[in-house]
Motif scaffolding. Structure first.
Motif, mmCIF file in Angstrom:
data_model
loop_
_atom_site.group_PDB
_atom_site.id
_atom_site.type_symbol
_atom_site.label_atom_id
_atom_site.label_comp_id
_atom_site.label_asym_id
_atom_site.label_seq_id
_atom_site.Cartn_x
_atom_site.Cartn_y
_atom_site.Cartn_z
ATOM 1 N N SER A 76 0.859 -1.068 -0.073
ATOM 2 C CA SER A 76 -0.129 -0.027 0.113
ATOM 3 C C SER A 76 0.685 1.294 -0.297
ATOM 4 C CB SER A 76 -0.952 0.141 1.350
ATOM 5 O OG SER A 76 -0.165 -0.168 2.559
ATOM 6 N N SER A 77 2.117 1.148 0.150
ATOM 7 C CA SER A 77 2.782 2.299 0.003
ATOM 8 C C SER A 77 3.805 2.489 -1.250
ATOM 9 C CB SER A 77 4.174 2.215 1.328
ATOM 10 O OG SER A 77 5.126 1.158 0.863
ATOM 11 N N ASN A 78 4.655 3.417 -1.340
ATOM 12 C CA ASN A 78 5.306 3.786 -2.573
ATOM 13 C C ASN A 78 6.909 3.434 -2.470
ATOM 14 O OD1 ASN A 78 5.785 5.905 -1.020
ATOM 15 N ND2 ASN A 78 5.409 7.538 -2.375
ATOM 16 N N ILE A 79 6.814 2.500 -1.243
ATOM 17 C CA ILE A 79 8.379 2.465 -1.121
ATOM 18 C C ILE A 79 8.444 0.810 -0.923
ATOM 19 C CG2 ILE A 79 9.144 4.239 -0.356
ATOM 20 C CD1 ILE A 79 8.802 1.725 2.251
ATOM 21 N N ASP A 80 9.665 0.021 -1.176
ATOM 22 C CA ASP A 80 9.821 -1.327 -1.127
ATOM 23 C C ASP A 80 10.806 -1.583 0.329
ATOM 24 O OD1 ASP A 80 8.541 -2.504 -2.991
ATOM 25 O OD2 ASP A 80 9.927 -2.044 -4.598
ATOM 26 N N PRO A 107 12.604 3.683 -3.025
ATOM 27 C CA PRO A 107 11.121 3.901 -3.919
ATOM 28 C C PRO A 107 10.781 2.717 -4.798
ATOM 29 C CG PRO A 107 13.240 5.167 -4.761
ATOM 30 C CD PRO A 107 13.533 4.333 -3.460
ATOM 31 N N LYS A 108 9.595 2.548 -4.901
ATOM 32 C CA LYS A 108 8.965 1.592 -5.773
ATOM 33 C C LYS A 108 9.281 1.973 -7.184
ATOM 34 C CE LYS A 108 5.175 -0.822 -3.454
ATOM 35 N NZ LYS A 108 5.883 -1.987 -3.483
ATOM 36 N N GLY A 109 9.243 0.787 -8.073
ATOM 37 C CA GLY A 109 9.531 0.998 -9.723
ATOM 38 C C GLY A 109 10.891 0.642 -9.956
ATOM 39 N N ARG A 157 11.208 5.561 5.867
ATOM 40 C CA ARG A 157 10.271 5.747 4.695
ATOM 41 C C ARG A 157 9.884 7.276 4.131
ATOM 42 N NH1 ARG A 157 4.598 3.089 6.368
ATOM 43 N NH2 ARG A 157 4.152 3.541 4.275
ATOM 44 N N GLU A 172 10.610 8.134 0.126
ATOM 45 C CA GLU A 172 9.653 8.803 -0.468
ATOM 46 C C GLU A 172 10.029 10.050 -1.400
ATOM 47 O OE1 GLU A 172 6.005 7.357 2.547
ATOM 48 O OE2 GLU A 172 6.600 9.597 2.279
#
Length: 319
Positions: free
Chosen positions: A49-53, A78-80, A112, A116
């Motif tokens: 649910s977050s934009n980080i791993d 950061p995700k992606g 976190r 972000e």
């Protein structure tokens, strides 16, 4: 500061503490993160649910006596998909008077929030007083964790390993400044001959002039180093940041105007001496900020702390 994600902490704390290795195409082994398969469902939900791993790695220590409950780092990304070498790195070192009551879990929200902002955040845990640490073990652990960073970089090629900002709060501020100048140590000193060197340091309320702090009544330093400056002078000369300034290492010392635990003067002393030595050093005094609120995500000045670290990391990355 305990306003961290309890779900994330719960998940991280139950990971199976076994680390394996995979191999790159050239056959070199790279570390793999601790398996999250045994973590509760809410851990996966927090990450999803977050934009980080987030991943945990266990690092080896010099004496070979690793404590898997304490010798670990959590990597927040950061995700992606990111091009190789494109994500700036921050190494985060928590405080707590070098004692075991406070650990790296208190910095989950901090990590976190930095991730972000497009940063790779390497949140370090280490043995402390009351849990197998103290001098010299705590210092050896922090050195080992930082020296392990290139291995994490090989496993995560998106991270830019050419530059890294090491950031620490309170005791972690001292450890961060010390970590940034380990290359100045004699070969027989704890933490000498670093395998990896950060390129800049940010201290948040760190005791950067340890002898002055002791004279002002800080007995936490005395406990950490096992004596007063006149009793163990060699220890102070080895780890006291103001006695180990490297003018080539850009530094920022942030302190709270209402900090009565580590008075701002010990940060100011460091910066003034670094400038006299020709160094690139800045002192930032945050008004209406205490020793704890400087790293409290709910505090009004926390955004400035994040921005200062983020600019330092991104500026180092762009050269």
């Amino acid at each position: 500061m305990r306003n961290v994600s309890t779900a994330l902490i719960a998940g991280l704390s139950v990971l199976a503490l076994v680390v394996g290795c995979s191999s790159t195409e050239d056959g070199n082994a790279v570390p793999t993160p601790v398996s999250a398969n045994e973590a509760p469902d809410d851990f996966a939900q927090v990450i999803a649910s977050s934009n980080i791993d987030a991943e945990r790695y266990v690092y080896p220590v010099a004496d070979g006596d690793s404590d898997n409950d304490q010798n670990w780092v959590d990597l927040f990304m950061p995700k992606g998909d990111h091009p190789d070498g494109s994500v700036p790195m921050v190494i985060l070192v928590h405080g707590g008077s070098w004692q075991s009551q406070i650990g790296a879990d208190t910095f989950v929200t901090f990590a976190r929030r930095l991730a972000e902002r497009g940063l790779a955040v390497y949140n370090v845990e280490y043995r402390r007083l009351g849990s197998g640490g103290g001098y010299p073990q705590t210092f050896a652990d922090v050195a080992a964790a930082i020296d392990y960073a290139p291995e994490i970089g090989r496993a995560n090629p998106a991270i830019n390993m050419d530059d890294a900002v090491v950031v620490g709060h309170s005791a972690g501020g001292q450890l961060a400044m010390w970590a940034g100048t380990r290359h100045k140590l004699d070969d027989d000193e704890v933490g000498a001959k670093p395998k990896y060197r950060p390129t800049s340091v940010v201290s948040l309320a760190g005791p950067l002039d340890m002898r002055t702090a002791v004279r002002m009544g800080d007995d936490r330093i005395v406990k950490a180093l096992g004596g007063e400056p006149d009793e163990v002078p060699e220890r102070y000369s080895s780890v006291d940041p103001i006695q180990n300034i490297d003018p080539q290492m850009p530094t920022i010392a942030m302190a709270g105007g209402d900090d009565h635990v580590v008075p701002p003067v010990v940060s100011r002393n460091y910066v003034e001496q670094a400038k006299k030595d020709g160094g690139d050093a800045r002192f930032i005094l945050l008004p209406d900020t205490t020793h704890v609120s400087i790293v409290d995500p709910a505090a009004p000045t926390f955004t400035r702390v994040l921005e200062t670290i983020s600019r330092a990391a991104h500026n180092a990355h762009t050269g």
